[in-house]
Design a protein around this motif. Structure first.
Motif, PDB file in Angstrom:
ATOM      1  N   UNK A  17       0.826  -1.204   0.000  1.00 36.06           N
ATOM      2  CA  UNK A  17       0.000   0.000   0.000  1.00 36.06           C
ATOM      3  C   UNK A  17       0.863   1.258   0.000  1.00 36.06           C
ATOM      4  N   UNK A  18       1.918   1.249   0.798  1.00 36.50           N
ATOM      5  CA  UNK A  18       2.824   2.399   0.827  1.00 36.50           C
ATOM      6  C   UNK A  18       3.491   2.618  -0.530  1.00 36.50           C
ATOM      7  N   UNK A  19       3.887   1.520  -1.166  1.00 38.11           N
ATOM      8  CA  UNK A  19       4.528   1.610  -2.481  1.00 38.11           C
ATOM      9  C   UNK A  19       3.575   2.245  -3.493  1.00 38.11           C
ATOM     10  N   UNK A  20       2.311   1.844  -3.455  1.00 42.09           N
ATOM     11  CA  UNK A  20       1.327   2.413  -4.382  1.00 42.09           C
ATOM     12  C   UNK A  20       1.093   3.894  -4.109  1.00 42.09           C
ATOM     13  N   UNK A  21       1.087   4.277  -2.846  1.00 34.35           N
ATOM     14  CA  UNK A  21       0.896   5.683  -2.495  1.00 34.35           C
ATOM     15  C   UNK A  21       2.115   6.516  -2.892  1.00 34.35           C
ATOM     16  N   UNK A  22       3.278   5.909  -2.872  1.00 38.11           N
ATOM     17  CA  UNK A  22       4.519   6.629  -3.135  1.00 38.11           C
ATOM     18  C   UNK A  22       4.730   6.916  -4.620  1.00 38.11           C
ATOM     19  N   UNK A  23       4.200   6.070  -5.489  1.00 33.19           N
ATOM     20  CA  UNK A  23       4.458   6.210  -6.924  1.00 33.19           C
ATOM     21  C   UNK A  23       4.079   7.585  -7.472  1.00 33.19           C
TER      22      UNK A  23
END
Length: 59
Positions: A17-23
């Protein structure tokens, strides 16, 4: 399922989830960096090239 497995799955899900928010943020940062680099390039004067001097025997 053990508590350790459950904890690991929750951690993995949180990481995804963090990776998706960071993109989108990463894309915005890259865009800003490119714009800033371009602005800095425009502000710098072109380096003056000095004529090459040749001190060898003349032909």
């Amino acid at each position: 399922m053990s508590a350790l497995e459950q904890s690991g799955r929750e951690l993995a899900r949180a990481g995804r989830e963090l990776e998706q928010e960071r993109q989108p943020l990463d894309a915005l940062i890259r865009q800003h960096d490119r714009a800033r680099a371009e602005k800095l390039r425009e502000q710098q004067p072109e380096p003056q090239k000095k004529p090459t001097r040749y001190y060898g025997p003349s032909m």
